[in-house]
Design a protein around this motif. Sequence first.
Motif, PDB file in Angstrom:
ATOM      1  N   ILE A 192      -8.964  20.589 -12.282  1.00  0.00           N
ATOM      2  CA  ILE A 192      -8.025  20.060 -11.285  1.00  0.00           C
ATOM      3  C   ILE A 192      -8.530  18.736 -10.717  1.00  0.00           C
ATOM      4  N   ILE A 193      -9.792  18.692 -10.311  1.00  0.00           N
ATOM      5  CA  ILE A 193     -10.360  17.476  -9.725  1.00  0.00           C
ATOM      6  C   ILE A 193     -10.391  16.345 -10.746  1.00  0.00           C
ATOM      7  N   TYR A 194     -10.747  16.671 -11.976  1.00  0.00           N
ATOM      8  CA  TYR A 194     -10.805  15.675 -13.058  1.00  0.00           C
ATOM      9  C   TYR A 194      -9.471  14.951 -13.204  1.00  0.00           C
ATOM     10  N   TYR A 195      -8.386  15.697 -13.261  1.00  0.00           N
ATOM     11  CA  TYR A 195      -7.072  15.087 -13.468  1.00  0.00           C
ATOM     12  C   TYR A 195      -6.527  14.451 -12.190  1.00  0.00           C
ATOM     13  N   ARG A 196      -6.776  15.065 -11.045  1.00  0.00           N
ATOM     14  CA  ARG A 196      -6.304  14.454  -9.790  1.00  0.00           C
ATOM     15  C   ARG A 196      -6.954  13.096  -9.573  1.00  0.00           C
ATOM     16  N   ALA A 197      -8.232  12.983  -9.855  1.00  0.00           N
ATOM     17  CA  ALA A 197      -8.937  11.719  -9.645  1.00  0.00           C
ATOM     18  C   ALA A 197      -8.348  10.618 -10.514  1.00  0.00           C
ATOM     19  N   ARG A 198      -8.058  10.933 -11.749  1.00  0.00           N
ATOM     20  CA  ARG A 198      -7.483   9.934 -12.654  1.00  0.00           C
ATOM     21  C   ARG A 198      -6.046   9.585 -12.279  1.00  0.00           C
ATOM     22  N   PHE A 199      -5.304  10.575 -11.815  1.00  0.00           N
ATOM     23  CA  PHE A 199      -3.945  10.308 -11.343  1.00  0.00           C
ATOM     24  C   PHE A 199      -3.971   9.355 -10.156  1.00  0.00           C
ATOM     25  N   CYS A 200      -4.899   9.575  -9.229  1.00  0.00           N
ATOM     26  CA  CYS A 200      -4.979   8.723  -8.040  1.00  0.00           C
ATOM     27  C   CYS A 200      -5.407   7.299  -8.381  1.00  0.00           C
ATOM     28  N   GLU A 201      -6.212   7.126  -9.430  1.00  0.00           N
ATOM     29  CA  GLU A 201      -6.574   5.776  -9.865  1.00  0.00           C
ATOM     30  C   GLU A 201      -5.345   5.011 -10.331  1.00  0.00           C
ATOM     31  N   ARG A 202      -4.496   5.674 -11.108  1.00  0.00           N
ATOM     32  CA  ARG A 202      -3.244   5.033 -11.560  1.00  0.00           C
ATOM     33  C   ARG A 202      -2.302   4.837 -10.381  1.00  0.00           C
ATOM     34  N   LEU A 203      -2.295   5.806  -9.466  1.00  0.00           N
ATOM     35  CA  LEU A 203      -1.440   5.726  -8.290  1.00  0.00           C
ATOM     36  C   LEU A 203      -1.820   4.502  -7.458  1.00  0.00           C
ATOM     37  N   LYS A 204      -3.112   4.288  -7.282  1.00  0.00           N
ATOM     38  CA  LYS A 204      -3.587   3.140  -6.520  1.00  0.00           C
ATOM     39  C   LYS A 204      -3.081   1.833  -7.137  1.00  0.00           C
ATOM     40  N   GLU A 205      -3.110   1.765  -8.448  1.00  0.00           N
ATOM     41  CA  GLU A 205      -2.685   0.546  -9.137  1.00  0.00           C
ATOM     42  C   GLU A 205      -1.181   0.308  -8.993  1.00  0.00           C
ATOM     43  N   TYR A 206      -0.378   1.301  -9.389  1.00  0.00           N
ATOM     44  CA  TYR A 206       1.074   1.104  -9.423  1.00  0.00           C
ATOM     45  C   TYR A 206       1.692   1.092  -8.032  1.00  0.00           C
ATOM     46  N   ALA A 207       1.220   1.980  -7.143  1.00  0.00           N
ATOM     47  CA  ALA A 207       1.770   2.001  -5.784  1.00  0.00           C
ATOM     48  C   ALA A 207       1.383   0.735  -5.029  1.00  0.00           C
ATOM     49  N   GLY A 208       0.196   0.216  -5.316  1.00  0.00           N
ATOM     50  CA  GLY A 208      -0.221  -1.028  -4.682  1.00  0.00           C
ATOM     51  C   GLY A 208       0.708  -2.177  -5.031  1.00  0.00           C
ATOM     52  N   ILE A 209       1.097  -2.252  -6.301  1.00  0.00           N
ATOM     53  CA  ILE A 209       2.021  -3.301  -6.737  1.00  0.00           C
ATOM     54  C   ILE A 209       3.382  -3.127  -6.066  1.00  0.00           C
ATOM     55  N   ALA A 210       3.884  -1.879  -6.074  1.00  0.00           N
ATOM     56  CA  ALA A 210       5.204  -1.607  -5.497  1.00  0.00           C
ATOM     57  C   ALA A 210       5.235  -1.938  -4.004  1.00  0.00           C
ATOM     58  N   HIS A 211       4.205  -1.530  -3.276  1.00  0.00           N
ATOM     59  CA  HIS A 211       4.180  -1.765  -1.829  1.00  0.00           C
ATOM     60  C   HIS A 211       4.076  -3.254  -1.528  1.00  0.00           C
ATOM     61  N   ARG A 212       3.286  -3.962  -2.310  1.00  0.00           N
ATOM     62  CA  ARG A 212       3.132  -5.409  -2.107  1.00  0.00           C
ATOM     63  C   ARG A 212       4.483  -6.120  -2.292  1.00  0.00           C
ATOM     64  N   GLU A 213       5.208  -5.720  -3.328  1.00  0.00           N
ATOM     65  CA  GLU A 213       6.508  -6.348  -3.599  1.00  0.00           C
ATOM     66  C   GLU A 213       7.523  -5.997  -2.515  1.00  0.00           C
ATOM     67  N   CYS A 214       7.558  -4.718  -2.115  1.00  0.00           N
ATOM     68  CA  CYS A 214       8.540  -4.275  -1.124  1.00  0.00           C
ATOM     69  C   CYS A 214       8.292  -4.905   0.238  1.00  0.00           C
ATOM     70  N   SER A 215       7.035  -5.196   0.543  1.00  0.00           N
ATOM     71  CA  SER A 215       6.698  -5.787   1.846  1.00  0.00           C
ATOM     72  C   SER A 215       6.672  -7.303   1.797  1.00  0.00           C
ATOM     73  N   GLY A 216       7.110  -7.879   0.685  1.00  0.00           N
ATOM     74  CA  GLY A 216       7.114  -9.331   0.575  1.00  0.00           C
ATOM     75  C   GLY A 216       5.730  -9.940   0.526  1.00  0.00           C
ATOM     76  N   GLY A 217       4.754  -9.160   0.020  1.00  0.00           N
ATOM     77  CA  GLY A 217       3.389  -9.658  -0.104  1.00  0.00           C
ATOM     78  C   GLY A 217       2.596  -9.640   1.178  1.00  0.00           C
ATOM     79  N   ARG A 218       3.158  -9.050   2.234  1.00  0.00           N
ATOM     80  CA  ARG A 218       2.476  -9.065   3.537  1.00  0.00           C
ATOM     81  C   ARG A 218       1.511  -7.894   3.718  1.00  0.00           C
ATOM     82  N   GLU A 219       1.642  -6.859   2.896  1.00  0.00           N
ATOM     83  CA  GLU A 219       0.852  -5.645   3.118  1.00  0.00           C
ATOM     84  C   GLU A 219       0.173  -5.172   1.833  1.00  0.00           C
ATOM     85  N   GLU A 220      -1.024  -4.630   1.998  1.00  0.00           N
ATOM     86  CA  GLU A 220      -1.781  -4.065   0.891  1.00  0.00           C
ATOM     87  C   GLU A 220      -1.919  -2.559   1.101  1.00  0.00           C
TER      88      GLU A 220
END
Length: 367
Positions: free
Chosen positions: A192-220
């Motif tokens: 469980i931990i093995y897969y959750r950790a890897r999922f969160c790494e991808r989540l950090k990448e893709y969600a970071g991009i989405a949030h940056r775009e939605c906030s007009g580049g003002r938020e990380e």
Amino acid sequence: MRIDALALRNFRNYDALNVTFAPDCNVIVGENAQGKTNLLEAIVYLSSARSPRARAEKELISFGKSECSIKANAFARNRDFLLEIALAAGRRRKILINKVPAKKGSDLSDVLGAVYFCPEDLLLIRDGAAARRKFMDDALCQLRARYAQALSDYHRAYEHKTRILRDSEEYPSLLDTLPEFDLRMAQSGAVIIYYRARFCERLKEYAGIAHRECSGGREELGVEYQTVSTISDPLAPIETIYDQLRAHQASHAAAERASRMCLSGPHKDDIAVTVNGLEARHFCSQGQVRTAALSLKLADREIHKTAIGEYPVMLLDDVLSELDPRRQEYVLNRIAGGQVFITCCENDRLDALLSGRVYHVREGKVL
């Protein structure tokens, strides 16, 4: 990946339904309590044999009925599939994929992927850790059959261990069986931990991009996986995680017996979400929290696309009416390219944003 046709019998408030869908955008319109969410729930259930709403399968069967069925013609991985689930009170469910019995519910996820987003998910950030664990579990159970099995094994062992600890004062001999369940929890917990950790790494990448775009580049947006304290690196091999879980169990054994509670394991995992370095749960505005939740869900869709090579079915259940126009437009721009189901009420002013085949739902019928 898409659902071409859906047939329901005695499912929730649908006595009998046969409907075909467009390969791109499907807009489900109707007043509250008419069956819009039930329609989406059936699609989610066909993707994983897990309901996002029901605590027990019997809740899916129409009131006063003893059985129900859900069938769909789906297209995925350049193939046609017939998916069928039959539920009956007092009997095990039956799952068929192209008329062949499936051994477990996660076999459906090998065919159909779905990302479901409802208004409650906008509280994903402010809710407790259980909501974020469920978010990880729902996504990973569709993506990795091994994860789904490990999660099931872990829950069984956890429930046994919890009962043993709870009843140990009255029946001290039960404590002799604890080592067996500690072993099982460490084995499945490491997966469980093995897969959750890897999922969160991808989540950090893709969600970071989405949030940056939605906030007009003002938020990380920051995303960090939090697990058992003895796990020095959640991205380590499963064998290393297992050894560190066993060490954590040993150090908490006395405390567990004293408190009669299970204190060791990934059942307390969480995702720490920050916006511009501030803990989103406590210090961010409602708009920032909603943007963060949107970003996590949109990232989930991108992770599915990367893992399986095609977009999963996206289900937006009365979400758009909860968002301001800017976020509505952003979400709809981000979900192009796959099949989408969007529910909204008759009086929602979303005409300028929505396009696609429109279905009117009224009293368990699609018009």
